[in-house]
Design a protein around this motif. Structure first.
Motif, PDB file in Angstrom:
ATOM      1  N   THR A   1     -14.174 -23.439   3.506  1.00  0.00           N
ATOM      2  CA  THR A   1     -12.797 -24.056   3.648  1.00  0.00           C
ATOM      3  C   THR A   1     -12.013 -22.534   3.683  1.00  0.00           C
ATOM      4  OG1 THR A   1     -12.829 -23.947   1.014  1.00  0.00           O
ATOM      5  CG2 THR A   1     -13.373 -26.030   2.161  1.00  0.00           C
ATOM      6  N   CYS A   2     -11.014 -22.933   4.602  1.00  0.00           N
ATOM      7  CA  CYS A   2     -10.195 -21.829   4.968  1.00  0.00           C
ATOM      8  C   CYS A   2      -8.881 -21.961   3.925  1.00  0.00           C
ATOM      9  CB  CYS A   2      -9.659 -21.651   6.306  1.00  0.00           C
ATOM     10  SG  CYS A   2     -11.109 -21.444   7.440  1.00  0.00           S
ATOM     11  N   SER A   3      -8.755 -20.745   3.465  1.00  0.00           N
ATOM     12  CA  SER A   3      -7.334 -20.753   2.644  1.00  0.00           C
ATOM     13  C   SER A   3      -6.500 -19.690   3.142  1.00  0.00           C
ATOM     14  CB  SER A   3      -7.830 -20.755   1.185  1.00  0.00           C
ATOM     15  OG  SER A   3      -8.404 -19.741   0.941  1.00  0.00           O
ATOM     16  N   GLU A   4      -5.369 -19.453   2.831  1.00  0.00           N
ATOM     17  CA  GLU A   4      -4.677 -18.524   3.099  1.00  0.00           C
ATOM     18  C   GLU A   4      -5.297 -17.233   2.789  1.00  0.00           C
ATOM     19  OE1 GLU A   4      -0.209 -18.128   4.283  1.00  0.00           O
ATOM     20  OE2 GLU A   4      -0.549 -17.579   2.172  1.00  0.00           O
ATOM     21  N   MET A   5      -5.188 -16.125   3.444  1.00  0.00           N
ATOM     22  CA  MET A   5      -5.562 -14.777   2.956  1.00  0.00           C
ATOM     23  C   MET A   5      -4.554 -13.713   3.100  1.00  0.00           C
ATOM     24  SD  MET A   5      -8.949 -12.451   3.951  1.00  0.00           S
ATOM     25  CE  MET A   5      -8.283 -12.212   5.781  1.00  0.00           C
ATOM     26  N   ARG A   6      -4.228 -13.178   2.186  1.00  0.00           N
ATOM     27  CA  ARG A   6      -3.156 -11.902   2.278  1.00  0.00           C
ATOM     28  C   ARG A   6      -3.823 -10.580   2.308  1.00  0.00           C
ATOM     29  NH1 ARG A   6       1.896 -13.440  -0.244  1.00  0.00           N
ATOM     30  NH2 ARG A   6       1.702 -11.742  -1.445  1.00  0.00           N
ATOM     31  N   ILE A   7      -3.854  -9.735   3.177  1.00  0.00           N
ATOM     32  CA  ILE A   7      -4.222  -8.210   3.251  1.00  0.00           C
ATOM     33  C   ILE A   7      -3.170  -7.520   3.197  1.00  0.00           C
ATOM     34  CG2 ILE A   7      -5.500  -6.605   4.443  1.00  0.00           C
ATOM     35  CD1 ILE A   7      -6.984  -9.116   5.994  1.00  0.00           C
ATOM     36  N   GLY A   8      -3.044  -6.653   2.223  1.00  0.00           N
ATOM     37  CA  GLY A   8      -1.961  -5.665   1.954  1.00  0.00           C
ATOM     38  C   GLY A   8      -2.419  -4.610   2.506  1.00  0.00           C
ATOM     39  N   LEU A   9      -1.512  -3.523   3.381  1.00  0.00           N
ATOM     40  CA  LEU A   9      -1.709  -2.320   4.108  1.00  0.00           C
ATOM     41  C   LEU A   9      -1.201  -1.256   3.006  1.00  0.00           C
ATOM     42  CD1 LEU A   9      -1.634  -3.047   7.594  1.00  0.00           C
ATOM     43  CD2 LEU A   9      -3.707  -3.286   6.211  1.00  0.00           C
ATOM     44  N   ASN A  10      -1.108  -0.017   3.399  1.00  0.00           N
ATOM     45  CA  ASN A  10      -0.584   0.859   2.921  1.00  0.00           C
ATOM     46  C   ASN A  10       1.181   0.445   2.756  1.00  0.00           C
ATOM     47  OD1 ASN A  10      -2.688   1.741   4.102  1.00  0.00           O
ATOM     48  ND2 ASN A  10      -2.322   3.690   3.506  1.00  0.00           N
ATOM     49  N   GLU A  11       1.888   0.784   1.960  1.00  0.00           N
ATOM     50  CA  GLU A  11       3.284   0.488   2.138  1.00  0.00           C
ATOM     51  C   GLU A  11       3.958   1.251   3.011  1.00  0.00           C
ATOM     52  OE1 GLU A  11       5.715  -1.047  -0.717  1.00  0.00           O
ATOM     53  OE2 GLU A  11       4.292  -1.708  -2.035  1.00  0.00           O
ATOM     54  N   GLU A  12       3.535   2.648   3.009  1.00  0.00           N
ATOM     55  CA  GLU A  12       4.010   3.800   3.789  1.00  0.00           C
ATOM     56  C   GLU A  12       3.655   3.600   5.554  1.00  0.00           C
ATOM     57  OE1 GLU A  12       2.261   4.264   1.174  1.00  0.00           O
ATOM     58  OE2 GLU A  12       0.883   5.839   1.421  1.00  0.00           O
ATOM     59  N   PHE A  13       2.755   2.424   5.670  1.00  0.00           N
ATOM     60  CA  PHE A  13       2.498   2.257   7.032  1.00  0.00           C
ATOM     61  C   PHE A  13       3.626   2.139   7.936  1.00  0.00           C
ATOM     62  CE2 PHE A  13       1.002  -0.633  10.279  1.00  0.00           C
ATOM     63  CZ  PHE A  13       0.190  -0.004  10.876  1.00  0.00           C
ATOM     64  N   SER A  14       3.549   3.008   9.207  1.00  0.00           N
ATOM     65  CA  SER A  14       4.855   2.920   9.882  1.00  0.00           C
ATOM     66  C   SER A  14       4.308   2.792  11.414  1.00  0.00           C
ATOM     67  CB  SER A  14       6.019   3.887   9.938  1.00  0.00           C
ATOM     68  OG  SER A  14       5.253   5.069  10.027  1.00  0.00           O
ATOM     69  N   ILE A  15       5.302   2.079  12.182  1.00  0.00           N
ATOM     70  CA  ILE A  15       4.989   1.808  13.536  1.00  0.00           C
ATOM     71  C   ILE A  15       5.812   2.698  14.308  1.00  0.00           C
ATOM     72  CG2 ILE A  15       4.498   0.281  15.441  1.00  0.00           C
ATOM     73  CD1 ILE A  15       4.025  -1.718  13.194  1.00  0.00           C
ATOM     74  N   GLY A  16       5.537   3.306  15.326  1.00  0.00           N
ATOM     75  CA  GLY A  16       6.394   4.157  16.194  1.00  0.00           C
ATOM     76  C   GLY A  16       6.895   5.359  15.668  1.00  0.00           C
ATOM     77  N   LYS A  17       7.616   6.254  16.151  1.00  0.00           N
ATOM     78  CA  LYS A  17       8.064   7.635  15.815  1.00  0.00           C
ATOM     79  C   LYS A  17       9.236   7.534  14.843  1.00  0.00           C
ATOM     80  CE  LYS A  17       6.157  10.755  18.865  1.00  0.00           C
ATOM     81  NZ  LYS A  17       5.435   9.910  19.862  1.00  0.00           N
ATOM     82  N   SER A  18      10.078   6.757  14.953  1.00  0.00           N
ATOM     83  CA  SER A  18      11.458   6.740  14.212  1.00  0.00           C
ATOM     84  C   SER A  18      11.270   6.293  12.889  1.00  0.00           C
ATOM     85  CB  SER A  18      12.730   6.071  14.948  1.00  0.00           C
ATOM     86  OG  SER A  18      12.058   4.727  15.288  1.00  0.00           O
TER      87      SER A  18
ATOM     88  N   ALA B   1       3.414  11.687   3.188  1.00  0.00           N
ATOM     89  CA  ALA B   1       3.165  11.506   4.535  1.00  0.00           C
ATOM     90  C   ALA B   1       3.012  10.248   4.906  1.00  0.00           C
ATOM     91  CB  ALA B   1       2.002  12.363   4.858  1.00  0.00           C
ATOM     92  N   ALA B   2       3.411   9.746   5.953  1.00  0.00           N
ATOM     93  CA  ALA B   2       3.451   8.211   6.505  1.00  0.00           C
ATOM     94  C   ALA B   2       2.142   8.097   7.100  1.00  0.00           C
ATOM     95  CB  ALA B   2       4.686   7.922   7.204  1.00  0.00           C
ATOM     96  N   VAL B   3       1.643   6.954   7.096  1.00  0.00           N
ATOM     97  CA  VAL B   3       0.641   6.196   7.784  1.00  0.00           C
ATOM     98  C   VAL B   3       1.136   6.025   9.056  1.00  0.00           C
ATOM     99  CG1 VAL B   3      -1.238   4.962   7.882  1.00  0.00           C
ATOM    100  CG2 VAL B   3      -0.781   5.905   5.698  1.00  0.00           C
ATOM    101  N   ARG B   4       1.053   6.735  10.158  1.00  0.00           N
ATOM    102  CA  ARG B   4       1.889   6.090  11.318  1.00  0.00           C
ATOM    103  C   ARG B   4       0.937   5.798  12.455  1.00  0.00           C
ATOM    104  NH1 ARG B   4       3.910   8.103  15.686  1.00  0.00           N
ATOM    105  NH2 ARG B   4       2.397   9.819  15.704  1.00  0.00           N
ATOM    106  N   VAL B   5       1.440   4.678  12.977  1.00  0.00           N
ATOM    107  CA  VAL B   5       0.639   4.355  14.295  1.00  0.00           C
ATOM    108  C   VAL B   5       1.607   4.131  15.689  1.00  0.00           C
ATOM    109  CG1 VAL B   5      -1.507   3.350  13.106  1.00  0.00           C
ATOM    110  CG2 VAL B   5       0.698   1.864  14.030  1.00  0.00           C
ATOM    111  N   ASP B   6       1.224   4.307  16.825  1.00  0.00           N
ATOM    112  CA  ASP B   6       2.098   4.353  17.777  1.00  0.00           C
ATOM    113  C   ASP B   6       2.483   2.653  18.282  1.00  0.00           C
ATOM    114  OD1 ASP B   6       2.539   6.822  17.926  1.00  0.00           O
ATOM    115  OD2 ASP B   6       1.035   7.114  19.618  1.00  0.00           O
ATOM    116  N   GLU B   7       1.474   2.095  18.183  1.00  0.00           N
ATOM    117  CA  GLU B   7       1.543   0.649  18.809  1.00  0.00           C
ATOM    118  C   GLU B   7       0.873  -0.073  17.704  1.00  0.00           C
ATOM    119  OE1 GLU B   7       0.993  -0.783  22.907  1.00  0.00           O
ATOM    120  OE2 GLU B   7       0.493   1.328  22.863  1.00  0.00           O
TER     121      GLU B   7
END
Lengths: 913, 440
Positions: free
Chosen positions: B221-238, B245-251
């Motif tokens: 049975t499917c219930s809601e799942m919550r996945i928490g990633l690192n809080e310092e995860f950031s997208i893009g450069k700015s 040190a941020a965990v950064r990805v471009d896209e």
């Protein structure tokens, strides 16, 4: 085991049988035993039997018929899954005898309650079509019906059927175009692909080209504008092109699908944008395409192919993503070559240095085919960008010292091509190559060098005879292509430097004369006649110099993908670069925009059917709150539509309203009122509605039914001016009573949509129902008795079973009179004389007028403008409020209609107050 | 549209054959197999044509998945369909191999029957298909914990208690009724692929990371799942978050079922996973690695005497983790005859592969911070300085379990409401090399 009474045994047996099929063995002798199990209750077993039946029914037609009755029973099963799978299997059995049964089943399933069954019915259409193409007309009817379906499940499947059965019947799409656009997001992904490709074709025939302003091909520089807005401004200043709102709607509704998880959807949206969007908007697909590159190897291959085609036409699109096309060591060869192709296309003055540096590393690759392709790419870059030609040449000459034969050979060939395009000032390169000549063994390269030396022998007067001498020694060991070039070289040298080479040439020509290859013998004979003076060939030999040493045009190095753009992107034909069966040519843009109104008015119907998703301009809700702000809301919308061409997604905003705002609000209220009252009276409640408006004398609540119908056609015009949908009363009139019709009853109502057959006609919907106890066959219109009235008949109804009813539409041109249209309605057995009597309001069509045109407008007046359907004469109605009452004016050319309308309106309004 | 679908083993045995439209002959399978095998190259083109019949195929786990068509469909549609078919087969049969396909032919027929009608693709969604499919999967091996207790994740020797047996993740999603009631498991995999080009002077020229978060769900049975990633995860450069040190990805792109309302502030992905395997999130990072590339290689190529040359290599692994299945491919000149080697430990091996003209140096296990060295002496007749140019770029392949290059971590994994039965949640990380090239 199949005969066993135990379910589990049967199941096991069936599995083995299916296993036999899977291995490609013949299991057809088991047919009778398997067919017996078709009525089994166990679903798992049933499905396996279905698999078997579909496979072998064609071979054993008689036995397969035994199972048909089971399917017919299953078609009536309360479980929708069983109904659907029965229909699916029934339609998959390719036995021609059961065509009528299938037809009937499809028709029934098309009106099934469950969308899943309707979807299956849509799929069954193609199957029946391939089995018996004569059924096309009936199937188109079913398709037409299913196209109107509002379920997202069905939409995809029915478009597939449409594409297979009648891809040229674009008129069926008109009315559903906007609905499809709006639904697109919710259709399941495979359906999306089909719908998008269908809409691409549709849009190409229905909208005018958005590319006009930029000429045929736009340069890469132009593809970048600082901002879209600026671009739009400039575009609007320069040319009057305004995109059709429907065109815009399509682009907008497909845009979010670029994010889809399904690569097929992404690609089909990309090709849609490529083929349909204005040049400056195409760029948004770039990113999505580049993202696809990170997908499976097979997907990569095809994406790259498409990008290669695109990048030829518009470099600018992919330039920012150039790094994504750098070759990786793990890529397969065909992917590498494609990437190379794209890099070559993208190279320009600015980035050539980085590209060349990349190429340098590629040349060292282990993959020789790839290295050779790289050298060719360098050659193409060098011809395209003249500044770097010298650099490339030098680089290529360096490569000549490479140990690998293929690399060297390729370099020589490319150098030859390059030198040919260049004014020949590179004699040192030629010398260098002549030196290398001994070490090169690849025939193509040797031939190239010989040709070069021959062509530019004046630049290397010392070396050329020497090379020829060497060649004379090894002549008999060479490949044919080298021999041919040797002969040419000899001839050229003979002409330019006959002193040194006369004997050599004679010798080579003699060798050639006795060669095994007839091409070489031919060539030798020809050259000998040409250059060696003799009695007979004298005439030609004068021109020998001009023939042999004519300046040759440089070869054009161009992409292998140059000609691929004739195919639609993202199709199999494009991938194969040849026409696959069933490829539908993408038509060119029409020079003139076809009539937009075909989609225009029908939207009302589409919205009516499918209200929750449109919502915005839907004004037929009847809660009280709606009335208090509807006027404003609609005003706003109307204002919007004036200023913003993309205003409402429904497209009815195309009619800018310029009546004074008070009048509008008044209008909308009356229209709301009338529609409301019409609704209530239709539903039989007859509630008297109190309006909150103070200065309203024109209360129209609780009108007699007949008069409502007179008026609301007029109201319709107002509604439409105010960008709200058409209200169509469902009031029906009796055409034929069931007693007189001996069981056949017919009713009609005016659907108030522009008639599809002719715009001078009024569309009338007829509903036949069979109240008798026997089937009626072949219902049709036989005789049109009334003069001067055109009637477009409906297609005959083959049969109508008891307790069933069917709706058809016909068109009548009433010639702007309220005279009844009479005709004879016939069944197979009998005929009945019937007539359709139009109310005067039905003869009107809404029109849009500007303020100036409507000069009689007053501050507190309610105004309506309409035209007569057939003649197009204008009808203007003006209501002016005085202190105690209202003055009503009707202006029209046709006095009879005018007076009739005035009379009827008067009655309505006086009763209302 | 699709005329036929068939699955062939690599030897050309027919595993599955289904004809949808009856327009192509039965010999098309053999026709296809002849075309594939007659091509000398390792990779036959995806789309092939024989008279009027077009074949489109993909390869998954050594099987050919082929569609033949006479029509003009979009090749994307077909390829995507084949990929989905393979994924679904894997979902339903547990694993994907010749054996499992053979054993589950009835199931696959049923699947095909529901997925494709008369050559038109109907649906490929697991959720919808689940309602129609009646047949049960036959697993090739009965699942037993005893057999697997010795096998670690990805072959690594890791602590038993922390790691799920790898076979647990490869069983059919539709559990047999009641048998495996206790196996309410969910797997979250963070997989990254690294492609790096290092120049001859040791400078990092290009680095790309492609990563994805995959969920494989066995919950009935499917219930809601919550996945928490690192809080310092950031997208893009700015965008910069957190202090370190941020965990950064471009896209970043997400599966359509993922709800992102808490993503902006808390970096929590909410999703109701359906049974089977899904990719929740894909992300890319290009050009800037947050950490140094994991391997450094210092090669020198010297001409010895006569027809020999030597190739010294120092390989350094930076990091505190263990790399496994490391292999280094060093190209050698054409016509190389023999190889003599000096390796630093006995478990490594190196061999000359004349066909691919390369030396393959394999290191099964490579602890962090270690340095390995190797000297290859290669015998090449007629050695010249030009032929040394053929010693091209060195490529490496490796696997780094329990490691992500971007530093992306799953902070927590919560199921709400909490499953009544025991539900096991597994989070696994791995970094693969996609293309790791060191130029000489």
């Amino acid at each position: 085991m199949l005969e066993s009474s135990k379910e589990s045994l049967k199941l096991e047996a069936m599995k083995r049988v299916v296993g036999l099929i899977a291995k490609g063995k013949n299991a057809s002798e088991l047919f009778p035993a398997v067919v017996k199990n078709v009525a089994n209750k166990n679903l798992e077993l049933k499905k396996l039997v279905y698999v078997y039946l579909v496979r072998y029914a064609e071979e054993q037609q008689d036995l397969a018929l035994l199972s048909i009755s089971t399917f017919q029973r299953a078609l009536k099963d309360p479980n929708q899954l069983i109904r659907a799978s029965a229909l699916r299997v029934l339609s998959s059995i390719r036995v021609p005898i059961i065509v009528p049964i299938m037809m009937l089943a499809i028709k029934e399933a098309a009106s099934d309650l469950s969308p899943y069954v309707r979807k299956t019915a849509a799929h069954a259409i193609q199957k029946l079509y391939s089995l018996d193409a004569d059924q096309k007309d009936h199937l188109i009817e079913v398709i037409e019906k299913l196209l109107k379906d509002k379920s997202t499940l069905v939409a995809g499947s029915v478009v597939m059927a449409f594409e297979e059965v009648c891809p040229d019947r674009i008129d069926l799409i008109h009315r559903n175009y906007r609905k499809l656009c709006n639904l697109l997001m919710d259709v399941e992904e495979w359906g999306q692909v089909v719908i998008i490709s269908m809409l691409t074709r549709y849009a190409r025939t229905q909208f005018i080209s958005p590319w006009k302003e930029d000429g045929v091909f736009e340069n890469s520089e132009k593809a970048f504008y600082e901002s879209d807005e600026e671009k739009r401004k400039s575009a609007e200043e320069t040319k009057p092109y305004a995109m059709d709102p429907d065109h815009r709607l399509l682009l907008r509704s497909t845009k979010p699908l670029l994010q889809s998880r399904n690569t097929a959807v992404v690609m089909s949206v990309a090709q849609l944008y490529w083929h349909l969007a204005p040049k400056h908007e195409v760029n948004i697909i770039t990113k999505s395409l580049v993202r696809l590159l990170r997908s499976h190897r097979e997907v990569q291959y095809i994406v790259l192919q498409n990008i290669a085609t695109m990048s030829i036409q518009r470099k600018g699109m992919f330039e920012p993503f150039m790094k994504s096309f750098y070759v990786r060591s793990t890529d397969a060869t065909h992917i590498k070559t494609l990437k190379l192709e794209i890099l070559t296309n993208l190279a320009n003055e600015a980035n050539i240095s980085t590209v060349l540096r990349e190429f340098q590393t590629y040349v060292k690759s282990q993959d020789k085919a790839f290295a050779a392709a790289t050298i060719q790419a360098i050659g193409r870059c060098a011809t395209n960008i003249s500044e770097i030609t010298d650099t490339c040449l030098n680089g290529l000459v360096l490569l000549l010292s490479n140990r690998d034969e293929t690399v060297v050979a390729e370099s020589v060939v490319v150098i030859r091509k390059l030198l040919q395009t260049q004014p020949s000032e590179h004699s040192d390169i030629i010398k260098h190559m002549a030196k290398l000549f001994d070490n090169i063994t690849v025939p193509m390269a040797r031939a190239s060098i010989l040709w070069l030396i021959g062509e530019y022998c004046e630049h290397v007067p010392k070396i050329a005879p020497d090379v020829l001498r060497k060649m004379a020694k090894t002549f008999h060991n060479e490949e044919d292509i080298v021999k041919l070039q040797t002969v040419s070289l000899a001839a050229k040298l003979y002409l330019t430097n006959s002193k040194q080479t006369k004997l050599l040439t004679q010798y080579i020509l003699n060798l050639g004369k006795y060669d095994q290859n007839y091409d070489i013998r031919d060539r030798t004979r020809f050259i000998r006649q040409l250059i060696v003076p003799s009695e007979r060939g004298g005439a030609l030999s004068k021109y020998a110099r001009r023939i042999l040493l004519a300046p040759k045009p440089a070869p054009v190095l161009q992409s292998a993908f140059k000609d691929r753009d004739r195919f639609q992107l993202g199709t199999l034909s494009h991938t194969l670069n040849s026409k696959a069966t069933g490829y539908l040519e993408l038509s060119d843009w029409p020079p003139m925009a076809p009539d937009q109104s075909v989609r225009n008015v029908e939207v009302a119907e589409a919205m009516k059917e499918w209200s929750p998703a449109v919502g915005k301009a839907k004004s037929s809700k009847s809660d009280d709150k709606f009335y208090s702000d509807s006027g404003e809301e609609e005003d706003e919308q109307a204002a919007d539509s004036g200023s913003d061409e993309e205003g409402g997604s429904e497209g009815s905003t195309r009619t800018p309203v310029s009546l004074s705002s008070e009048a509008e609000s008044e209008n909308s209220e009356t229209s709301e009122d009338s529609s409301q009252s019409e609704k209530s009276s239709d539903s039989g409640t007859g509630v008297k509605k109190t309006t909150t408006q103070k200065n309203k004398k024109l209360q129209q609540a609780k009108k007699p039914r007949k008069l409502v119908s007179v008026c609301d056609r007029v109201c319709v015009c107002v509604c439409q001016q105010l960008s709200s949908p058409v209200f169509v009363p469902v009031h029906t009139y009796e055409l034929l009573h069931r007693m007189t019709g001996k069981g056949l009853a017919a009713q009609y109502h005016f659907s108030r949509q522009p008639c599809i057959y002719d715009d001078r006609m009024i569309s009338v919907q007829l509903t036949f129902s069979n109240n008798g106890d026997h089937t009626l066959e072949n219902i049709h219109i036989s005789e049109k008795t009334s003069a001067g009235q055109n009637i477009h008949c409906f297609s005959p109804i083959e049969c109508l079973e008891p307790e069933k009813s069917v709706t058809v539409s016909m068109g009548v041109d009433f010639n702007d009179s309220t005279q009844a249209a009479s005709f004879q309605l016939c069944t197979k057995a009998e005929g009945f004389n019937v007539s359709i009597q139009p109310a005067v309001g039905e003869l009107l069509l809404p029109v849009t007028m500007s303020e100036q045109d409507f000069s009689k407008e007053q501050v507190w007046g309610a105004v309506f403008a309409a035209k007569l359907v057939s003649s197009g004469a204008l009808v203007l109605v003006c209501v002016v409020q005085k202190d105690s009452g209202a003055q009503l004016t009707v202006n029209t050319e046709k006095t009879i209609i005018g007076s009739m309308l005035l009379r009827e309106l008067q009655t309505v309004l006086s009763q209302g107050s | 549209m699709i005329s036929q679908v068939f699955i062939l083993s690599s030897q050309g045995d027919h595993l599955i054959y289904k004809d949808f439209r009856g327009e192509a002959g039965k010999d098309s399978i053999n026709m296809f197999y002849e075309m594939v095998t007659s091509l000398s190259g390792a990779q036959p083109p995806v789309v092939m044509r024989n008279k009027n019949l077009n074949f489109i195929h993909v390869r998954h786990s050594g099987l050919y998945w082929v569609v033949s068509t006479k029509d003009n469909p979009s090749p994307f549609t077909i390829i995507e369909f084949l990929n989905r078919l393979a994924a679904l087969t894997k979902d339903y049969c547990g694993s994907l191999s010749e054996k499992s396909v053979r054993m589950n032919f009835a199931l696959i027929y049923e699947l095909l029957d529901e997925m494709v009608d008369y050559g038109y693709i109907q649906t490929t969604s697991t959720d919808i298909l689940k309602n129609f499919i009646q047949t049960e999967a036959v697993t090739s091996k009965p699942f037993s914990l005893f057999d697997l207790s010795n096998v670690g994740l990805f072959g690594a020797e890791t602590q038993q208690s922390k790691v799920a047996p790898s076979a647990a993740a490869s069983r059919p999603i539709v559990a047999s009724h009641g048998e495996q009631g206790g196996k309410n498991e969910i797997f979250v995999d963070v997989v990254e692929r690294l492609s790096v080009v290092i120049g001859s002077n040791g400078v990092l020229m290009k680095a790309d990371v492609e990563g994805e978060i995959r969920v494989k769900c066995y919950l009935p049975t499917c219930s809601e799942m919550r996945i928490g990633l690192n809080e310092e995860f950031s997208i893009g450069k700015s965008q910069l978050r957190g202090y370190g040190a941020a965990v950064r990805v471009d896209e970043c792109s997400f599966h359509q079922a993922v709800k992102l309302d808490e993503f902006d502030t808390y970096r929590i992905l909410k999703v109701c996973p359906s049974q089977g395997e899904q990719t929740l999130m894909q992300y890319q990072l290009s050009d800037e690695l947050p950490c140094a590339p994991p391997f450094r290689l210092f090669p020198t190529v010297e001409k010895d005497y006569g027809s020999r040359y030597s190739n010294d290599m120092w390989l350094i692994f930076i990091g505190r983790i263990v790399a496994i299945n490391v292999s280094v491919t060093v190209p050698v000149p054409k016509g190389s005859l023999s190889l003599s080697q000096e390796l630093s430990s006995p478990e490594q091996s190196a061999e000359l592969q004349p066909r691919s003209k390369a030396v393959l140096w394999t290191i099964p296990r490579f602890p962090g911070g270690a340095q390995l060295s190797a000297v290859f002496k290669v015998e090449v007749p007629r050695l010249s300085s030009a032929s040394l140019l053929e010693v091209g770029p060195i490529s490496m392949s490796f696997e780094l379990p329990k490691y992500t290059c971007t530093g992306l971590q799953v902070r927590f994994l919560r199921l709400s409401p909490t499953q009544p039965g025991l539900s096991q949640r597994w989070v696994r990380y791995v970094t693969h090399s996609d293309s790791y090239t060191i130029r000489i």
